[in-house]
Write an enzyme that holds these catalytic residues in place. Structure first.
Site, PDB file in Angstrom:
ATOM      1  N   SER A 218      32.974   2.255 -40.783  1.00 12.84           N
ATOM      2  CA  SER A 218      33.787   0.900 -40.751  1.00 12.84           C
ATOM      3  C   SER A 218      33.184   0.138 -39.339  1.00 12.84           C
ATOM      4  O   SER A 218      31.970   0.039 -39.113  1.00 12.84           O
ATOM      5  CB  SER A 218      34.902   0.666 -40.661  1.00 12.84           C
ATOM      6  OG  SER A 218      35.501  -0.500 -41.169  1.00 12.84           O
TER       7      SER A 218
ATOM      8  N   ASP B 184      35.169   0.379 -52.539  1.00 10.83           N
ATOM      9  CA  ASP B 184      35.626  -0.129 -51.310  1.00 10.83           C
ATOM     10  C   ASP B 184      35.804  -1.606 -51.484  1.00 10.83           C
ATOM     11  O   ASP B 184      34.905  -2.264 -51.929  1.00 10.83           O
ATOM     12  CB  ASP B 184      34.274  -0.231 -50.425  1.00 10.83           C
ATOM     13  CG  ASP B 184      34.707  -0.362 -48.903  1.00 10.83           C
ATOM     14  OD1 ASP B 184      35.625  -1.088 -48.617  1.00 10.83           O
ATOM     15  OD2 ASP B 184      33.978   0.188 -48.166  1.00 10.83           O
TER      16      ASP B 184
ATOM     17  N   HIS C 172      37.495   2.424 -49.291  1.00  8.22           N
ATOM     18  CA  HIS C 172      37.063   2.072 -47.930  1.00  8.22           C
ATOM     19  C   HIS C 172      37.295   3.379 -46.821  1.00  8.22           C
ATOM     20  O   HIS C 172      36.651   3.834 -46.054  1.00  8.22           O
ATOM     21  CB  HIS C 172      37.504   0.826 -47.220  1.00  8.22           C
ATOM     22  CG  HIS C 172      36.920   0.536 -45.874  1.00  8.22           C
ATOM     23  ND1 HIS C 172      35.496   0.135 -45.745  1.00  8.22           N
ATOM     24  CD2 HIS C 172      37.329   0.631 -44.688  1.00  8.22           C
ATOM     25  CE1 HIS C 172      35.263   0.001 -44.355  1.00  8.22           C
ATOM     26  NE2 HIS C 172      36.339   0.136 -43.750  1.00  8.22           N
TER      27      HIS C 172
END
Length: 340
Positions: free
Chosen positions: A150, A280, A308
């Site tokens: 991320s 995601d 995610h």
């Protein structure tokens, strides 16, 4: 009769002895769930053989955990995502060989790493800080494998572009910083936030157990059943840091940082692996194709029924993919040396 009484006394004593920790656990669960969460992380670090250390650099202190020593395989540096901390990698570390040298650092301002009012929390600013950490712990004495997820993936990619000589290979997990063609649920939230001039609540900064549960639904395709007390504990742990999280959030969605990874992709020379959850809802999986188009030699692993939070949802698979890629690249370098 006397023997029976002795046995009975033993049961009473044993029962009383066991009751104390059981009652303490129940009290912690019901009254201080945040304390229980801290104990949980401490227990798993200890179980997995991770040690927590601090590295000081000119008045700035980094907190990190590590296991193993530099050896034949490259060291692995792991960078966590927004509002997380080094312990988020515990689920993956569990499935990695114990002889590997693994370093998990708290990102700038997060958890045990120094937080200052005048710090640059943009992606580029975080890259500079992480490089200071790498130099302080002398991780770059030989090339290492860099992993980021991320926000940490955004930082990792820019780091590899800025300091290519230090990286032998890298893994980006659902990285932020890409202009993905398809919009996600979070993109819609972000547009609403922008239209409200950021007066609405940020989905990634929950302030109630209900909002915490919504964040898990947003970030994870797998539905975890989390007791209300634990949700409250997670909120309590994060609450004192929410103002800081808002500051970092505004930096990483700003013009300077939002697409930093994509803007630096052409400078990445290290072999690259991309791991992405197909479901995601935060950073769309179409970003993997964007990276593959700009860096045709990269390896892309897309995970079915995964969102995610790849590290939380597919820790065993993630660890296996990372290890396979490291070994593959190391063998390739060995083959090139022999042929030359």
């Amino acid at each position: 009769m006397a023997a029976d009484l002795d046995v009975m006394n033993l049961f009473i004593i044993a029962g009383g002895t066991l009751a104390i920790p059981i009652l303490a656990f129940l009290a912690s669960f019901l009254l201080w769930p945040s304390a229980l969460i801290q104990v949980y992380y401490w227990y798993w670090r200890r179980t997995l053989g991770l040690q927590v250390r601090y590295a000081d650099c000119g008045g700035y202190r980094f907190c990190y955990s590590y296991r193993g020593k530099p050896g034949m395989r490259p060291s692995i540096l792991m960078l966590h995502g927004f509002s997380a901390h080094k312990d988020m990698w515990l689920t993956v570390v569990k499935y990695l060989p114990k002889h590997l040298h693994i370093v998990c650092v708290d990102m700038p301002g997060h958890e045990g790493t120094t937080r200052t009012n005048n710090e640059d929390y943009s992606i580029q600013g975080q890259v500079i800080r992480i490089h200071q950490f790498v130099e302080t712990v002398r991780l770059n004495r030989k090339q290492f494998h860099l992993v980021g997820t991320s926000m940490g993936g955004n930082v990792a990619g820019v780091y590899a572009a800025c300091y290519p000589a230090e990286i032998c290979s890298m893994t980006l997990i659902c990285p932020d910083g890409i202009r993905h063609p398809c919009e996600t649920k979070f993109d819609n939230h972000l547009q609403d936030l922008e239209h409200s001039n950021y007066t609405l609540n940020i989905p990634l900064i929950p302030t109630t157990p209900e909002e915490m549960e919504d964040m898990f639904r947003l970030c994870s395709h797998v539905r975890f059943r989390i007791p209300q007390q634990i949700l409250q504990g997670l909120v309590d742990v994060r609450q004192p840091h929410n103002t800081f999280y808002q500051e970092v959030f505004m930096e990483i969605v700003g013009e300077k940082s939002r697409y930093a990874l994509q803007d630096h992709l052409h400078l990445i020379t290290a072999p690259l692996q991309v791991i992405w959850g197909k479901q995601d809802q935060v950073v769309d999986v179409s970003g993997a194709a964007v990276i593959a188009e700009m860096l045709p030699g990269c390896r892309v692993d897309l995970l079915e029924n995964c969102g995610h939070s790849v590290v939380m949802e597919r820790p065993c698979r993630t660890a296996k993919l990372i290890l396979e890629f490291i070994i593959l690249q190391q063998n390739a370098r060995g083959g090139m040396k022999k042929s030359s």
